[in-house]
Scaffold this motif. Structure first.
Motif, short mmCIF file in Angstrom:
data_model
loop_
_atom_site.label_atom_id
_atom_site.label_comp_id
_atom_site.label_asym_id
_atom_site.label_seq_id
_atom_site.Cartn_x
_atom_site.Cartn_y
_atom_site.Cartn_z
N ARG A 158 24.38 -11.09 -35.50
CA ARG A 158 24.83 -9.72 -35.26
C ARG A 158 25.05 -9.03 -36.60
O ARG A 158 25.88 -9.47 -37.38
N THR A 189 17.37 -12.49 -34.04
CA THR A 189 18.35 -12.39 -32.95
C THR A 189 19.20 -13.64 -32.75
O THR A 189 20.35 -13.53 -32.36
N ASP A 190 18.64 -14.82 -33.01
CA ASP A 190 19.38 -16.05 -32.73
C ASP A 190 19.07 -17.16 -33.73
O ASP A 190 17.99 -17.18 -34.33
N ALA A 198 23.75 -17.94 -39.20
CA ALA A 198 23.68 -16.65 -38.50
C ALA A 198 24.43 -15.56 -39.25
O ALA A 198 23.94 -14.43 -39.38
N LYS A 254 23.11 -22.31 -29.33
CA LYS A 254 22.46 -21.07 -29.75
C LYS A 254 23.55 -20.08 -30.14
O LYS A 254 24.53 -19.93 -29.43
N THR A 255 23.38 -19.42 -31.27
CA THR A 255 24.31 -18.40 -31.70
C THR A 255 23.55 -17.14 -32.06
O THR A 255 22.44 -17.22 -32.60
N SER A 256 24.13 -16.01 -31.76
CA SER A 256 23.48 -14.73 -32.03
C SER A 256 23.72 -14.29 -33.46
O SER A 256 24.78 -14.54 -34.04
N ASP A 305 13.09 -14.48 -34.14
CA ASP A 305 12.95 -13.06 -34.52
C ASP A 305 11.76 -12.43 -33.80
O ASP A 305 10.99 -11.68 -34.37
#
Length: 70
Positions: free
Chosen positions: A67, A49-50, A36, A63-65, A10
């Motif tokens: 959203r 963010t991730d 996430a 890694k995943t975003s 973050d």
């Protein structure tokens, strides 16, 4: 059983010093996606963010975003 660490990004990285024992990398990736999605629901701004998954040896494997609204 392998241990995986789920870090939250973050602007800074919030480390997961203890990790979670899971049988496979696939399960670690699934859990990262769930984390996430939950963060996107719980946090209204876009500061997170991730979600990053690392092995116990520190190797980044996924890694995943995060959203908002998805």
């Amino acid at each position: 059983m392998p241990k995986f660490h789920f870090e939250i990004v973050d602007g800074y990285t919030i480390e997961d010093p203890h990790g979670t024992d899971l049988p496979t990398e696939a399960q670690a990736k699934t859990l990262a996606n769930e984390i996430a999605r939950q963060i996107a629901i719980d946090i209204e701004d876009a500061s997170v963010t991730d979600v990053v998954v690392k092995t116990d040896q520190g190797e980044e494997i996924y890694k995943t975003s995060v959203r908002n609204g998805e």
